[in-house]
Scaffold this active site. Structure first.
Site, PDB file in Angstrom:
ATOM      1  N   GLY A   1      22.922 -11.010 -18.480  1.00 54.51           N
ATOM      2  CA  GLY A   1      21.972 -11.589 -19.131  1.00 54.51           C
ATOM      3  C   GLY A   1      21.490 -13.063 -18.402  1.00 54.51           C
TER       4      GLY A   1
ATOM      5  N   GLU B   1      29.338  -9.736 -26.127  1.00 53.48           N
ATOM      6  CA  GLU B   1      28.934 -10.510 -27.360  1.00 53.48           C
ATOM      7  C   GLU B   1      29.687 -10.140 -28.581  1.00 53.48           C
ATOM      8  OE1 GLU B   1      25.068  -8.674 -26.538  1.00 53.48           O
ATOM      9  OE2 GLU B   1      25.146  -9.995 -24.488  1.00 53.48           O
TER      10      GLU B   1
ATOM     11  N   ASN C   1      22.139  -0.568 -22.390  1.00 49.82           N
ATOM     12  CA  ASN C   1      22.446  -1.235 -23.614  1.00 49.82           C
ATOM     13  C   ASN C   1      21.190  -2.034 -24.174  1.00 49.82           C
ATOM     14  OD1 ASN C   1      23.577  -2.687 -25.772  1.00 49.82           O
ATOM     15  ND2 ASN C   1      24.754  -3.992 -24.489  1.00 49.82           N
ATOM     16  N   TRP C   2      20.713  -1.457 -25.236  1.00 50.61           N
ATOM     17  CA  TRP C   2      19.630  -2.334 -25.785  1.00 50.61           C
ATOM     18  C   TRP C   2      19.656  -3.299 -26.682  1.00 50.61           C
ATOM     19  CZ3 TRP C   2      15.260   2.189 -26.831  1.00 50.61           C
ATOM     20  CH2 TRP C   2      15.026   2.778 -25.854  1.00 50.61           C
TER      21      TRP C   2
ATOM     22  N   GLU D   1      32.381  -6.073 -17.184  1.00 45.52           N
ATOM     23  CA  GLU D   1      31.388  -6.938 -17.244  1.00 45.52           C
ATOM     24  C   GLU D   1      31.666  -8.522 -17.261  1.00 45.52           C
ATOM     25  OE1 GLU D   1      27.671  -4.727 -19.306  1.00 45.52           O
ATOM     26  OE2 GLU D   1      29.186  -5.395 -20.950  1.00 45.52           O
TER      27      GLU D   1
ATOM     28  N   GLY E   1      21.804  -4.056 -19.281  1.00 44.32           N
ATOM     29  CA  GLY E   1      21.027  -4.627 -20.522  1.00 44.32           C
ATOM     30  C   GLY E   1      19.472  -4.789 -20.342  1.00 44.32           C
ATOM     31  N   GLY E   2      19.098  -5.853 -19.837  1.00 43.22           N
ATOM     32  CA  GLY E   2      17.985  -6.095 -19.993  1.00 43.22           C
ATOM     33  C   GLY E   2      17.154  -5.019 -19.071  1.00 43.22           C
TER      34      GLY E   2
ATOM     35  N   SER F   1      23.900  -8.233 -15.268  1.00 44.23           N
ATOM     36  CA  SER F   1      22.538  -8.231 -14.518  1.00 44.23           C
ATOM     37  C   SER F   1      22.030  -6.953 -13.438  1.00 44.23           C
ATOM     38  CB  SER F   1      22.313  -9.750 -13.892  1.00 44.23           C
ATOM     39  OG  SER F   1      22.525 -10.623 -14.805  1.00 44.23           O
TER      40      SER F   1
END
Ligand code: PGA
Length: 252
Positions: free
Chosen positions: A174, A101, A11-12, A168, A233-234, A212
């Protein structure tokens, strides 16, 4: 390989321009070789502005392509929104629905998310439905109740369509804090029981862990019996890191 391929989704969020995304693929695709078969099934969720350009490159190598959002209606006067028909027309395969989010920053509630999941399914796209508790909810021992409510409200009456669920925990997204492998497995097995009772006879619905996930913890998380993959994500923004997470699907 052991059993079904693990699902590795990236997921960008609101990162990477078109040029940056293309150079990611230039670097990433040679690192993973052919990924259509084997230990991992990959899905990428770049920003809307990259989807068209990514569609054929992803399709050629068997990578699923996810939108990060869509509207509940199929067309209309909704300035700034994107319909599921627009997504299917360019080769999108999946849609993220209910990411924390979206829930927290864009006030997407259970009722709206249910309509989104339904719209996505009816378009023949596969929702990646995200659930997870906040830190306060976990500290109050409400994590199972919260996730059960999110699943039951979001998915009520929608049996019979393909679906992925992502657990999640909000406190792990994050933050560099990952759920312990034991906590992740416990929640995944709880989610599986809830899904089995909502969707009797639908077979095994894949449940991804997110929050994470990094190259160093991915294999351990995916070694758990109810962790069918990861939503990253990251670490999905760095081609070498994401490729290591894909490789971890084969190392479990
Ligand atoms: P993270 O994000 O891997 O950067 O924690 C996960 C997500 O939000 O899907």
């Amino acid at each position: 390989m052991t059993g079904e391929p693990k699902i590795i989704a990236g997921n960008w969020k609101m990162h990477k321009t078109l040029v940056e995304g293309q150079s990611f693929l230039d670097e990433f695709l040679p690192l993973i070789g052919g990924c259509g078969e084997g230990d991992a099934a990959i899905i990428l969720a770049p920003n809307f502005t990259l989807l068209s350009a990514f569609a054929s490159r992803c399709q050629d190598v068997g990578i699923g392509l996810a939108a990060q959002n869509c509207h509940t209606e199929t067309a209309g006067a909704f300035t700034g929104e994107t319909s599921v028909g627009m997504l299917t027309a360019i080769g999108v395969t999946h849609v993220l629905v209910g990411h924390s989010e979206r829930r927290a920053l864009f006030a997407e509630d259970d009722a709206l998310l249910h309509r989104k999941v339904q719209t996505v399914m009816e378009a023949g796209l596969v929702p990646i439905f995200c659930v997870g508790e906040t830190l306060a909810e976990r500290q109050e021992q409400q994590h199972q109740a919260v996730v059960e409510r999110q699943l039951q409200c979001g998915l009520a009456g929608l049996a019979g369509h393909r679906l992925l669920v992502a657990y999640e925990p909000v406190w792990a997204i994050g933050t560099g804090k990952t759920a312990t492998v034991g906590d992740a497995q416990e929640m995944h097995s709880f989610i599986r029981r809830v899904l089995d009772s909502c969707f009797e006879g639908s077979g095994r619905i894949p449940i991804l862990y997110g929050g994470s996930v990094k190259p160093d913890n991915a294999a351990q998380l995916m070694s758990q019996p109810d962790v069918d993959g990861v939503l990253v994500g990251g670490a999905s923004l760095v081609a070498a890191d994401f490729a290591r997470i894909v490789a971890a699907a084969g190392a479990r």
